[in-house]
Design a protein around this motif. Structure first.
Motif, PDB file in Angstrom:
ATOM      1  N   VAL A   1      52.369 -90.928  12.389  1.00  0.00           N
ATOM      2  CA  VAL A   1      51.745 -90.270  11.236  1.00  0.00           C
ATOM      3  C   VAL A   1      52.180 -88.806  11.175  1.00  0.00           C
ATOM      4  CG1 VAL A   1      49.546 -89.501  10.269  1.00  0.00           C
ATOM      5  CG2 VAL A   1      49.771 -91.825  11.151  1.00  0.00           C
ATOM      6  N   ALA A   2      52.249 -88.153  12.354  1.00  0.00           N
ATOM      7  CA  ALA A   2      52.663 -86.749  12.399  1.00  0.00           C
ATOM      8  C   ALA A   2      54.093 -86.581  11.903  1.00  0.00           C
ATOM      9  CB  ALA A   2      52.525 -86.213  13.826  1.00  0.00           C
ATOM     10  N   VAL A   3      54.986 -87.458  12.369  1.00  0.00           N
ATOM     11  CA  VAL A   3      56.386 -87.384  11.941  1.00  0.00           C
ATOM     12  C   VAL A   3      56.498 -87.638  10.446  1.00  0.00           C
ATOM     13  CG1 VAL A   3      58.641 -88.497  12.139  1.00  0.00           C
ATOM     14  CG2 VAL A   3      57.323 -87.991  14.197  1.00  0.00           C
ATOM     15  N   TRP A   4      55.754 -88.628   9.953  1.00  0.00           N
ATOM     16  CA  TRP A   4      55.752 -88.909   8.515  1.00  0.00           C
ATOM     17  C   TRP A   4      55.267 -87.698   7.722  1.00  0.00           C
ATOM     18  CZ3 TRP A   4      51.347 -89.017   5.364  1.00  0.00           C
ATOM     19  CH2 TRP A   4      51.565 -89.433   4.052  1.00  0.00           C
ATOM     20  N   GLY A   5      54.209 -87.063   8.188  1.00  0.00           N
ATOM     21  CA  GLY A   5      53.674 -85.907   7.479  1.00  0.00           C
ATOM     22  C   GLY A   5      54.637 -84.739   7.476  1.00  0.00           C
ATOM     23  N   ILE A   6      55.323 -84.525   8.611  1.00  0.00           N
ATOM     24  CA  ILE A   6      56.307 -83.442   8.695  1.00  0.00           C
ATOM     25  C   ILE A   6      57.462 -83.699   7.732  1.00  0.00           C
ATOM     26  CG2 ILE A   6      58.014 -82.336  10.201  1.00  0.00           C
ATOM     27  CD1 ILE A   6      56.080 -82.910  12.530  1.00  0.00           C
ATOM     28  N   ALA A   7      57.937 -84.954   7.721  1.00  0.00           N
ATOM     29  CA  ALA A   7      59.132 -85.291   6.942  1.00  0.00           C
ATOM     30  C   ALA A   7      58.870 -85.376   5.442  1.00  0.00           C
ATOM     31  CB  ALA A   7      59.714 -86.617   7.443  1.00  0.00           C
ATOM     32  N   THR A   8      57.687 -85.843   5.054  1.00  0.00           N
ATOM     33  CA  THR A   8      57.448 -86.113   3.627  1.00  0.00           C
ATOM     34  C   THR A   8      56.432 -85.179   2.968  1.00  0.00           C
ATOM     35  OG1 THR A   8      55.700 -87.742   4.080  1.00  0.00           O
ATOM     36  CG2 THR A   8      57.980 -88.543   4.012  1.00  0.00           C
ATOM     37  N   LYS A   9      55.558 -84.587   3.754  1.00  0.00           N
ATOM     38  CA  LYS A   9      54.481 -83.766   3.187  1.00  0.00           C
ATOM     39  C   LYS A   9      54.567 -82.292   3.580  1.00  0.00           C
ATOM     40  CE  LYS A   9      52.391 -87.317   1.304  1.00  0.00           C
ATOM     41  NZ  LYS A   9      52.313 -87.468  -0.168  1.00  0.00           N
TER      42      LYS A   9
ATOM     43  N   TRP B   1      54.003 -81.067   6.537  1.00  0.00           N
ATOM     44  CA  TRP B   1      52.947 -80.721   7.486  1.00  0.00           C
ATOM     45  C   TRP B   1      53.482 -79.819   8.591  1.00  0.00           C
ATOM     46  CZ3 TRP B   1      49.942 -85.879   8.772  1.00  0.00           C
ATOM     47  CH2 TRP B   1      49.240 -86.280   7.624  1.00  0.00           C
ATOM     48  N   TYR B   2      52.579 -79.028   9.142  1.00  0.00           N
ATOM     49  CA  TYR B   2      52.916 -78.298  10.366  1.00  0.00           C
ATOM     50  C   TYR B   2      51.680 -78.293  11.263  1.00  0.00           C
ATOM     51  CZ  TYR B   2      55.403 -75.144  13.487  1.00  0.00           C
ATOM     52  OH  TYR B   2      56.007 -74.593  14.578  1.00  0.00           O
ATOM     53  N   LEU B   3      51.411 -77.207  11.981  1.00  0.00           N
ATOM     54  CA  LEU B   3      50.452 -77.260  13.072  1.00  0.00           C
ATOM     55  C   LEU B   3      49.011 -77.452  12.623  1.00  0.00           C
ATOM     56  CD1 LEU B   3      51.986 -74.592  15.476  1.00  0.00           C
ATOM     57  CD2 LEU B   3      52.180 -77.070  15.566  1.00  0.00           C
ATOM     58  N   TYR B   4      48.613 -76.922  11.485  1.00  0.00           N
ATOM     59  CA  TYR B   4      47.241 -77.148  11.029  1.00  0.00           C
ATOM     60  C   TYR B   4      46.990 -78.637  10.802  1.00  0.00           C
ATOM     61  CZ  TYR B   4      46.734 -72.112  10.213  1.00  0.00           C
ATOM     62  OH  TYR B   4      46.655 -70.757  10.356  1.00  0.00           O
ATOM     63  N   GLU B   5      47.903 -79.260  10.070  1.00  0.00           N
ATOM     64  CA  GLU B   5      47.755 -80.682   9.780  1.00  0.00           C
ATOM     65  C   GLU B   5      47.884 -81.523  11.052  1.00  0.00           C
ATOM     66  OE1 GLU B   5      49.101 -78.543   6.153  1.00  0.00           O
ATOM     67  OE2 GLU B   5      49.804 -78.627   8.236  1.00  0.00           O
ATOM     68  N   LEU B   6      48.805 -81.131  11.929  1.00  0.00           N
ATOM     69  CA  LEU B   6      48.965 -81.869  13.182  1.00  0.00           C
ATOM     70  C   LEU B   6      47.719 -81.746  14.044  1.00  0.00           C
ATOM     71  CD1 LEU B   6      52.663 -81.045  14.165  1.00  0.00           C
ATOM     72  CD2 LEU B   6      51.767 -82.999  12.907  1.00  0.00           C
ATOM     73  N   GLY B   7      47.085 -80.567  14.021  1.00  0.00           N
ATOM     74  CA  GLY B   7      45.828 -80.408  14.743  1.00  0.00           C
ATOM     75  C   GLY B   7      44.767 -81.355  14.225  1.00  0.00           C
ATOM     76  N   GLY B   8      44.699 -81.510  12.892  1.00  0.00           N
ATOM     77  CA  GLY B   8      43.748 -82.447  12.308  1.00  0.00           C
ATOM     78  C   GLY B   8      44.027 -83.877  12.733  1.00  0.00           C
ATOM     79  N   VAL B   9      45.307 -84.241  12.798  1.00  0.00           N
ATOM     80  CA  VAL B   9      45.685 -85.588  13.225  1.00  0.00           C
ATOM     81  C   VAL B   9      45.235 -85.838  14.661  1.00  0.00           C
ATOM     82  CG1 VAL B   9      47.655 -87.071  13.771  1.00  0.00           C
ATOM     83  CG2 VAL B   9      47.623 -85.798  11.625  1.00  0.00           C
ATOM     84  N   PHE B  10      45.411 -84.857  15.536  1.00  0.00           N
ATOM     85  CA  PHE B  10      45.036 -85.049  16.941  1.00  0.00           C
ATOM     86  C   PHE B  10      43.518 -85.057  17.117  1.00  0.00           C
ATOM     87  CE2 PHE B  10      49.432 -84.429  18.025  1.00  0.00           C
ATOM     88  CZ  PHE B  10      49.556 -85.187  19.189  1.00  0.00           C
ATOM     89  N   ILE B  11      42.789 -84.314  16.284  1.00  0.00           N
ATOM     90  CA  ILE B  11      41.326 -84.393  16.340  1.00  0.00           C
ATOM     91  C   ILE B  11      40.873 -85.810  15.991  1.00  0.00           C
ATOM     92  CG2 ILE B  11      39.205 -83.630  15.218  1.00  0.00           C
ATOM     93  CD1 ILE B  11      40.456 -80.842  14.976  1.00  0.00           C
TER      94      ILE B  11
END
Length: 470
Positions: free
Chosen positions: A264-272, A274-284
């Motif tokens: 999901v993180a890779v998808w978000g980085i590549a298509t949306k 995303w960076y660290l804020y969004e990745l932090g949300g994913v890990f939460i």
């Protein structure tokens, strides 16, 4: 004698660099290039527009002090991501999943650590080369430290595997959108052109990184007193489990959810974007899921999360202070002066030497501009036309930028990701510097050879802008 030569605490080193930067703003000419907005909306310098300021502006010690909390604010994305990952991994460890995974890996690779080291360096380098991953490696730090401890290796080996892969992947990147794509667009060469050379040198450079880490591992295995970490306590303290539980179904589900989380993180980085804020949300979200799968109570989950966060407070402080060095240089208006001054000598040497000079300049400037894309916007508008004047193809100038930015990421203390990795692993910066400097020298020598051959054989001349240099 040993006390005299003892390397200061990493925090003292960083504060010392901030003081040095402050003094530099009093001595180095203050100046700037005109800037323009790129198509992506980023500020980009305009070549040939450098001018000194009419009246020098002096920063004071008070500016130094206020730069520290400003630096914490500027680095907040990395700081909070590190704290969140530390808390979530503490939850994962409480479920027994990490220990079960380590036990399984020991069964398969315990007697062949060289295979594990190569796999980690190669996979991390491949990820950095293709999609520009960096901070995403932070979740793996404590897992690899625990694995190395179980294999009677030290934390330096764990960090070496991660950072060698990270730095080499950035340096010989094939597709990295944060470096290759931006630098080639600024240099006005076709995006992702010259791919064949970057692919050809990928494995040889990965092997240099693997050999350096494996050589150290062998030395420590043969004589544990050779470990650079003898005087440093393990960050896991007494958390290591002498008996590793069987990898049960709930552990497999948690590991499967981790892979999905990374996907999901890779998808978000590549298509949306995303960076660290969004990745932090994913890990939460992953932390909440593993608490359910691991059958942890709400109170135990909260306690474990806070425990994991508290263990990384020192790391967060180091990340924040590291950002302050670049802030001082920016406030003192000497960043563009440094770029301008270092680029001038290149017009007086041969094309081959100029290419190596570009590598050295990009390496030095990465200390002051730790952002890969930021460095491209500041340096490539100058290096591309300068290459036209001295006979260095623009494609080679891009390659020199990649090498300088990527390899030096492994050692510069202003790199927040590096400081986060070192802090999580409990590796003092002085120890890491002694480990990494020989590797950086090997990579720089190999990179210099590649650049000289690239100039000699006209790498990139087929895509050189026709209106330039003729």
């Amino acid at each position: 004698m040993s006390k005299t030569l003892k390397v200061p605490h990493t925090l003292i080193l960083l504060l010392g660099m901030m003081v040095t930067a402050l003094i530099a703003t009093w001595l180095v000419p203050q100046g700037f290039f005109d800037t323009t907005l790129s198509e992506s909306g980023r500020e980009m310098v305009v070549a040939g527009t450098y001018q000194t300021v009419a009246e020098r502006h002096y920063l004071t010690p008070w500016d130094l002090l206020t730069a520290i909390p400003r630096a914490f604010a500027a680095a907040q994305d990395v700081i909070f991501f590190v704290l969140i990952v530390g808390g979530v991994l503490a939850i994962a460890r409480a479920t027994g999943t990490v220990d079960a995974l380590i036990g399984r890996l020991l069964e398969r690779h315990g007697k062949k650590p060289q295979r594990l080291i190569f796999m980690v360096v190669f996979c991390f380098a491949l990820a950095s080369s293709s999609i520009g991953t960096a901070g995403e490696y932070i979740p793996f730090v404590l897992i690899l430290v625990a694995l190395c401890k179980a294999m009677r290796l030290d934390a330096m080996t764990a960090v070496g595997m991660i950072v060698a892969g990270y730095g080499i992947g950035y340096g010989v990147s094939a597709f990295n959108p944060f470096t290759v794509l931006i630098a080639q667009q600024i240099a006005e060469v076709p995006v992702y052109s010259g791919l064949w050379l970057r692919l050809a040198i990928f494995v040889p450079f990965v092997l240099i990184g693997f050999h350096h880490v494996w050589q150290y591992t062998q030395r420590v295995a043969n004589d544990p007193s050779q470990s650079m970490m003898l005087d440093v306590p393990c960050p896991l303290k007494d958390k290591a489990t002498p008996h590793y539980p069987e990898l049960a179904m709930r552990h497999k589900l948690i590991l499967g959810s981790f892979i999905v989380t990374l996907g999901v993180a890779v998808w978000g980085i590549a298509t949306k974007g995303w960076y660290l804020y969004e990745l932090g949300g994913v890990f939460i979200a992953w932390g909440a899921l593993i608490a359910i799968l691991g059958r942890l109570s709400a109170d135990e989950t909260a306690n474990r999360f806070i425990e994991g966060v508290s263990d990384l407070v020192t790391t967060a402080i180091l990340i924040g202070v590291a950002r302050g060095i670049a802030l001082i240089l920016e406030d003192g208006q000497i960043l563009h002066s440094l770029v301008h001054g270092m680029s001038l000598p290149l017009s007086y040497v041969s094309a081959e030497i100029s290419a190596i000079g570009m590598l050295v300049i990009q390496t030095v400037l990465n200390t002051f501009i730790p952002s890969g894309s930021g460095q491209a916007y500041v340096t490539m508008p100058l290096m591309a036309p300068l290459g036209d004047l001295v006979g260095v193809p623009r494609q080679v100038a891009v390659l020199a930028y990649q090498f300088g930015d990527g390899f030096s990421n492994m050692i510069i203390p202003t790199n927040a990701v590096l400081m986060g990795i070192l802090g999580m692993a409990g590796v003092p910066y002085g120890h890491w510097f002694r480990f990494c400097l020989p590797l950086l020298i090997k990579l720089m020598v190999a990179a210099s050879i590649v650049l000289v051959l690239a100039v000699m054989f006209g790498y990139g001349l087929d895509v050189q802008p026709s209106a330039v240099g003729s």
